[in-house]
Design a protein around this motif. Structure first.
Motif, PDB file in Angstrom:
ATOM      1  N   ALA A  11       0.836  -1.206   0.000  1.00 38.57           N
ATOM      2  CA  ALA A  11       0.000   0.000   0.000  1.00 38.57           C
ATOM      3  C   ALA A  11       0.870   1.256   0.000  1.00 38.57           C
ATOM      4  O   ALA A  11       0.564   2.236  -0.677  1.00 38.57           O
ATOM      5  CB  ALA A  11      -0.941  -0.014   1.206  1.00 38.57           C
ATOM      6  N   ARG A  12       1.963   1.213   0.731  1.00 38.42           N
ATOM      7  CA  ARG A  12       2.887   2.359   0.786  1.00 38.42           C
ATOM      8  C   ARG A  12       3.567   2.577  -0.563  1.00 38.42           C
ATOM      9  O   ARG A  12       3.691   3.707  -1.030  1.00 38.42           O
ATOM     10  CB  ARG A  12       3.914   2.114   1.880  1.00 38.42           C
ATOM     11  N   VAL A  13       3.977   1.503  -1.209  1.00 31.70           N
ATOM     12  CA  VAL A  13       4.617   1.596  -2.524  1.00 31.70           C
ATOM     13  C   VAL A  13       3.618   2.128  -3.548  1.00 31.70           C
ATOM     14  O   VAL A  13       3.930   3.031  -4.338  1.00 31.70           O
ATOM     15  CB  VAL A  13       5.174   0.224  -2.966  1.00 31.70           C
ATOM     16  N   MET A  14       2.400   1.585  -3.554  1.00 30.22           N
ATOM     17  CA  MET A  14       1.388   2.018  -4.513  1.00 30.22           C
ATOM     18  C   MET A  14       0.991   3.481  -4.260  1.00 30.22           C
ATOM     19  O   MET A  14       0.728   4.221  -5.201  1.00 30.22           O
ATOM     20  CB  MET A  14       0.165   1.103  -4.454  1.00 30.22           C
ATOM     21  N   SER A  15       0.972   3.906  -3.015  1.00 30.70           N
ATOM     22  CA  SER A  15       0.670   5.302  -2.692  1.00 30.70           C
ATOM     23  C   SER A  15       1.731   6.226  -3.298  1.00 30.70           C
ATOM     24  O   SER A  15       1.411   7.275  -3.847  1.00 30.70           O
ATOM     25  CB  SER A  15       0.596   5.484  -1.180  1.00 30.70           C
ATOM     26  N   ALA A  16       2.988   5.828  -3.217  1.00 28.72           N
ATOM     27  CA  ALA A  16       4.069   6.621  -3.812  1.00 28.72           C
ATOM     28  C   ALA A  16       3.925   6.660  -5.335  1.00 28.72           C
ATOM     29  O   ALA A  16       4.096   7.712  -5.953  1.00 28.72           O
ATOM     30  CB  ALA A  16       5.419   6.044  -3.411  1.00 28.72           C
ATOM     31  N   PRO A  55      -1.832  -5.632  -6.731  1.00 30.12           N
ATOM     32  CA  PRO A  55      -2.557  -4.465  -6.217  1.00 30.12           C
ATOM     33  C   PRO A  55      -3.882  -4.288  -6.959  1.00 30.12           C
ATOM     34  O   PRO A  55      -4.038  -4.755  -8.082  1.00 30.12           O
ATOM     35  CB  PRO A  55      -1.621  -3.289  -6.526  1.00 30.12           C
ATOM     36  N   ASP A  56      -4.819  -3.598  -6.341  1.00 30.29           N
ATOM     37  CA  ASP A  56      -6.135  -3.394  -6.937  1.00 30.29           C
ATOM     38  C   ASP A  56      -6.116  -2.357  -8.061  1.00 30.29           C
ATOM     39  O   ASP A  56      -6.617  -2.595  -9.133  1.00 30.29           O
ATOM     40  CB  ASP A  56      -7.147  -2.967  -5.875  1.00 30.29           C
ATOM     41  N   ARG A  57      -5.574  -1.183  -7.806  1.00 23.39           N
ATOM     42  CA  ARG A  57      -5.593  -0.099  -8.792  1.00 23.39           C
ATOM     43  C   ARG A  57      -4.309  -0.109  -9.612  1.00 23.39           C
ATOM     44  O   ARG A  57      -3.238   0.172  -9.096  1.00 23.39           O
ATOM     45  CB  ARG A  57      -5.722   1.245  -8.076  1.00 23.39           C
TER      46      ARG A  57
END
Length: 174
Positions: A11-16, A55-57
């Motif tokens: 989640a942290r990687v995808m947020s970045a 990941p979802d998105r």
């Protein structure tokens, strides 16, 4: 207790990545099994763990996994893993569309590990995307194919070691 210090949240990687503009590329040279699975299932039968999931998105994102879901990525016997070795080799090839690049990486890893590791790629792009826009081997070949200078062909071979055209000149009568 070690997970907090030895792992990074997806989640942290995808947020970045979500904060980036343009095409986002995530390359994961990691196992996709869960090394804690035996510890977790021995203490709680209710928890099902499948390792590193997709990941979802993923719109506008390319995600390259070193191996298939629930599988182990081999470290190899050299400086880099078979996945990283293949990726670095293919990134040097000019003019490859990103899907082609990762399909070639997948084939290289599969062959290097005798079929024990098969990378997976998730591509959610609407257009072609090229990582290395140097001249393609075709364009470079057109510039030197009639040359009588051996150094031109030596430079071509050094720049495009995987070109199908390298045997054309070597087998011709020039």
């Amino acid at each position: 207790n070690d997970v907090e210090f030895q792992a990074v949240s997806m989640a942290r990687v995808m947020s970045a990545l979500d904060r980036s503009t343009g095409v986002r590329i995530l390359i994961l040279d990691a196992c996709r099994d869960n090394p804690l699975d035996k510890r977790i299932t021995s203490t709680s039968r209710a928890l099902v763990s499948r390792g590193l999931a997709r990941p979802d998105r993923t719109e506008g994102t390319v995600i390259a996994y070193a191996t298939a879901s629930d599988q182990i990525a081999h470290d190899g016997s050299r400086r880099n893993s078979p996945f990283t070795t293949a990726l670095l080799r293919r990134l040097a090839e000019p003019g490859l569309e990103i899907g082609t690049l990762f399909r070639r990486v997948t084939q290289d890893v599969f062959e290097a590990t005798a079929g024990r590791q098969r990378p997976e790629i998730s591509i959610s792009l609407f257009n072609d995307y090229y990582l290395n826009l140097k001249d393609t081997d075709s364009a470079a070949w057109r510039q030197i194919r009639e040359s009588a200078t051996p150094a031109d062909f030596q430079n071509f071979l050094a720049t495009y070691p995987n070109s199908d055209r390298k045997s054309t000149r070597l087998n011709s009568s020039h």
